[in-house]
Motif scaffolding. Structure first.
Motif, PDB file in Angstrom:
ATOM      1  N   GLY A 211       0.791  -1.224   0.000  1.00 36.48           N
ATOM      2  CA  GLY A 211       0.000   0.000   0.000  1.00 36.48           C
ATOM      3  C   GLY A 211       0.822   1.273   0.000  1.00 36.48           C
ATOM      4  O   GLY A 211       0.567   2.184  -0.784  1.00 36.48           O
ATOM      5  N   GLU A 212       1.819   1.351   0.881  1.00 34.36           N
ATOM      6  CA  GLU A 212       2.654   2.549   0.954  1.00 34.36           C
ATOM      7  C   GLU A 212       3.888   2.441   0.070  1.00 34.36           C
ATOM      8  O   GLU A 212       4.542   3.450  -0.200  1.00 34.36           O
ATOM      9  CB  GLU A 212       3.092   2.792   2.401  1.00 34.36           C
ATOM     10  CG  GLU A 212       1.940   2.946   3.388  1.00 34.36           C
ATOM     11  CD  GLU A 212       1.008   4.071   3.016  1.00 34.36           C
ATOM     12  OE1 GLU A 212       1.500   5.179   2.722  1.00 34.36           O
ATOM     13  OE2 GLU A 212      -0.208   3.840   2.998  1.00 34.36           O
ATOM     14  N   LEU A 215       2.098   0.443  -4.410  1.00 43.06           N
ATOM     15  CA  LEU A 215       0.986  -0.362  -4.928  1.00 43.06           C
ATOM     16  C   LEU A 215       1.438  -1.550  -5.765  1.00 43.06           C
ATOM     17  O   LEU A 215       0.700  -2.020  -6.628  1.00 43.06           O
ATOM     18  CB  LEU A 215      -0.006   0.499  -5.733  1.00 43.06           C
ATOM     19  CG  LEU A 215      -0.737   1.598  -4.965  1.00 43.06           C
ATOM     20  CD1 LEU A 215      -1.757   2.297  -5.868  1.00 43.06           C
ATOM     21  CD2 LEU A 215      -1.435   1.037  -3.724  1.00 43.06           C
ATOM     22  N   GLY A 351      -1.670  -2.106  -8.378  1.00 43.82           N
ATOM     23  CA  GLY A 351      -2.607  -2.431  -7.319  1.00 43.82           C
ATOM     24  C   GLY A 351      -3.629  -3.488  -7.694  1.00 43.82           C
ATOM     25  O   GLY A 351      -3.555  -4.121  -8.751  1.00 43.82           O
ATOM     26  N   SER A 356      -5.799   0.865  -5.892  1.00 44.86           N
ATOM     27  CA  SER A 356      -5.163   0.906  -7.208  1.00 44.86           C
ATOM     28  C   SER A 356      -4.664   2.311  -7.512  1.00 44.86           C
ATOM     29  O   SER A 356      -5.020   3.276  -6.831  1.00 44.86           O
ATOM     30  CB  SER A 356      -6.153   0.467  -8.300  1.00 44.86           C
ATOM     31  OG  SER A 356      -6.544  -0.877  -8.136  1.00 44.86           O
ATOM     32  N   GLY A 357      -3.848   2.418  -8.544  1.00 44.63           N
ATOM     33  CA  GLY A 357      -3.324   3.712  -8.930  1.00 44.63           C
ATOM     34  C   GLY A 357      -2.479   3.619 -10.178  1.00 44.63           C
ATOM     35  O   GLY A 357      -2.430   2.579 -10.840  1.00 44.63           O
ATOM     36  N   THR A 382      -0.309  10.113  -2.645  1.00 42.62           N
ATOM     37  CA  THR A 382       0.685   9.448  -3.469  1.00 42.62           C
ATOM     38  C   THR A 382       1.315   8.308  -2.679  1.00 42.62           C
ATOM     39  O   THR A 382       1.179   8.223  -1.465  1.00 42.62           O
ATOM     40  CB  THR A 382       1.779  10.414  -3.944  1.00 42.62           C
ATOM     41  OG1 THR A 382       2.429  10.988  -2.796  1.00 42.62           O
ATOM     42  CG2 THR A 382       1.184  11.505  -4.815  1.00 42.62           C
ATOM     43  N   SER A 383       2.004   7.426  -3.390  1.00 45.53           N
ATOM     44  CA  SER A 383       2.592   6.243  -2.792  1.00 45.53           C
ATOM     45  C   SER A 383       3.891   5.930  -3.514  1.00 45.53           C
ATOM     46  O   SER A 383       4.147   6.437  -4.605  1.00 45.53           O
ATOM     47  CB  SER A 383       1.600   5.074  -2.915  1.00 45.53           C
ATOM     48  OG  SER A 383       2.166   3.857  -2.478  1.00 45.53           O
ATOM     49  N   VAL A 389       3.486   7.332  -7.412  1.00 47.40           N
ATOM     50  CA  VAL A 389       2.219   6.679  -7.726  1.00 47.40           C
ATOM     51  C   VAL A 389       1.056   7.517  -7.215  1.00 47.40           C
ATOM     52  O   VAL A 389       1.041   7.929  -6.049  1.00 47.40           O
ATOM     53  CB  VAL A 389       2.153   5.276  -7.100  1.00 47.40           C
ATOM     54  CG1 VAL A 389       0.838   4.580  -7.457  1.00 47.40           C
ATOM     55  CG2 VAL A 389       3.342   4.423  -7.528  1.00 47.40           C
ATOM     56  N   LYS A 391      -2.439   7.287  -5.866  1.00 43.45           N
ATOM     57  CA  LYS A 391      -3.081   6.164  -5.169  1.00 43.45           C
ATOM     58  C   LYS A 391      -4.564   6.461  -4.949  1.00 43.45           C
ATOM     59  O   LYS A 391      -4.918   7.512  -4.412  1.00 43.45           O
ATOM     60  CB  LYS A 391      -2.368   5.944  -3.834  1.00 43.45           C
ATOM     61  CG  LYS A 391      -2.880   4.817  -2.980  1.00 43.45           C
ATOM     62  CD  LYS A 391      -2.054   4.773  -1.694  1.00 43.45           C
ATOM     63  CE  LYS A 391      -2.476   3.693  -0.742  1.00 43.45           C
ATOM     64  NZ  LYS A 391      -1.699   3.750   0.523  1.00 43.45           N
TER      65      LYS A 391
END
Length: 426
Positions: A211-212, A215, A351, A356-357, A382-383, A389, A391
């Motif tokens: 997640g962080e 993704l 994701g 997702s992203g 963002t990720s 990314v 997110k």
């Protein structure tokens, strides 16, 4: 120019604050997929409390149960004493989540947050095996306390510890090197070789979707081979489902489609259903080796969270209605994100489900898009290690029209940042 509405935050709150710097408004009310400022400006929320609000803000069904409980003076704080609220949560979780999946896991209430659940998982694995090291993966994120940071990949967050982080070894996540399960050849070799200089670990901890960490979603065959490797060498497998669990990827647990049977599972964020602090560490009975009181926490008995958590389970997981909504919205999200990915060379979809992203090759683009989205009254974060990314995490209960409207805002922001032609409208 200073803003009187936010002056007290800048004056008195620690410099560590972050989200408020990107979204410099004062929110006052929230409902479903929306937050509204004290000035009456409404923002579409595709952040969902970092995944703590899977059922939306102030969900009416959960709110009614909470108000009724508080109004009748239901127990709020109970440590690990028996309460009716805890019993009803355990009954709902057993009946609707564990038993239908053939799971015999014991449930530990470790404290209020995801990092509490992870720390408990690490201690459980070390106690059960008598071994110290834990293998984690590149770009993993498992929390901000010292044990969790030791199995986290992000250099910036690790540096915040201010002390060496011990008893953890990093390994390549799926597709980090060659994108094949042969990536496990290194682990298999050093675990098998008593002369490798590397001790057999107590456990491996993994996110099925990072997640962080950008993704990245692991393939089912990669996860299955990881589990097989752990079984072969007696290493426990921990799945961190703090962000990807509770339906975020489409099923209650993020690993259900892959035939995994983790020894330990961590849950938090949306397990309370209402954004109230709550966390669980699930463990197979044979590794539940704790002595009474050997691991504890003052807020492991947060009964309002038991109430809303049980209500969320009985409302949304007694049948497949929510799962069908997630699947439909996830397909719509994927289709729209593919359009955005097609606007910039080298970008890619990341994701699973409603976690997702889009990852952009230009490392500055995602943050610019998030800023442009905020200007259009859309909250996205963002990720990734370089925040590359964009997110997207809308509520799982979001409607088709609500999702489409938010994605229109996101597409307009993306096109503006990339200098692409404006979105076609009817």
């Amino acid at each position: 120019m200073s803003n009187p509405a936010t002056a007290i935050f800048a004056e008195r709150e620690s410099e560590v604050r972050s989200y408020c710097r990107n979204w410099p408004v004062v929110f006052d009310t929230s409902k479903g997929p929306y937050q509204t400022t004290e000035d009456g400006e409404r923002y579409t929320d595709f952040f969902s409390g970092a995944g703590a609000l899977n059922y939306g803000h102030n969900n009416d069904i959960l709110k009614e149960a909470l108000i009724e409980y508080v109004s009748r003076d239901g127990v709020t704080h109970s440590m690990d004493m028996h309460t009716k609220a805890k019993r009803e949560f355990l009954e709902a979780f057993t009946e609707l989540i564990l038993e239908p999946r053939g799971m015999t896991h014991k449930i530990q209430f470790p404290g209020p947050t995801g990092t509490n659940a992870v720390e408990t998982a690490l201690k459980t694995a070390r106690k059960a095996t008598g071994r110290e090291d834990v293998v984690h993966f590149t770009n993993a994120f498992h929390g901000m306390t010292l044990g969790s940071l030791a199995v986290t990949g992000n250099a910036f967050k690790r540096a915040g510890a201010g002390t060496p982080l011990y008893h953890a070894t990093a390994a390549p996540y799926d597709d980090y090197i060659v994108g094949e399960t042969s990536d496990f050849a290194w682990l298999k070799r050093i675990w098998a070789d008593s002369g490798s200089g590397t001790s057999l670990p107590a456990a491996v901890i993994v996110e099925t979707v990072q997640g962080e960490g950008g993704l990245k979603a692991a393939r089912g065959e990669w996860l299955k081979e990881l589990q097989d490797l752990c079984r072969e060498y007696g290493v426990l497998m921990i799945v961190d489902d703090v962000q990807a669990g509770c339906g975020r990827t489409g099923t209650f647990f993020s690993f259900e489609d892959f035939g995994l049977d983790p020894d330990i599972i961590t849950l938090s964020k949306s397990i309370s259903g209402y954004g109230l602090p709550m966390a669980l560490t699930l463990m197979k009975p044979e590794i539940d080796d704790w002595e009474p009181g050997e691991h504890n926490g003052t807020f492991r008995g947060h009964n309002p969270a038991f109430v809303t958590g049980a209500k969320a389970l009985r409302t949304y997981w007694a049948d497949d209605t929510l799962e069908k909504n997630i699947a439909a919205r996830a397909q719509e999200l994927t289709e729209r994100l593919e359009v955005l990915a097609g606007l910039a060379e080298g970008s890619e979809l990341r994701g699973r489900g409603l976690l997702s992203g889009v990852a952009f090759a230009d490392l500055e683009v995602a943050e610019k898009i998030a800023k442009a989205a905020f200007a259009r009254k859309l909250l996205v974060e963002t990720s990734g290690p370089s925040s590359e990314v964009v997110k997207i995490m809308p509520p799982l209960t979001i409607t088709k029209d609500e999702l489409a409207a938010g994605l229109d805002q996101l597409e307009d922001a993306t096109r503006e940042v990339l200098g692409a032609p404006a979105r076609a409208t009817a």
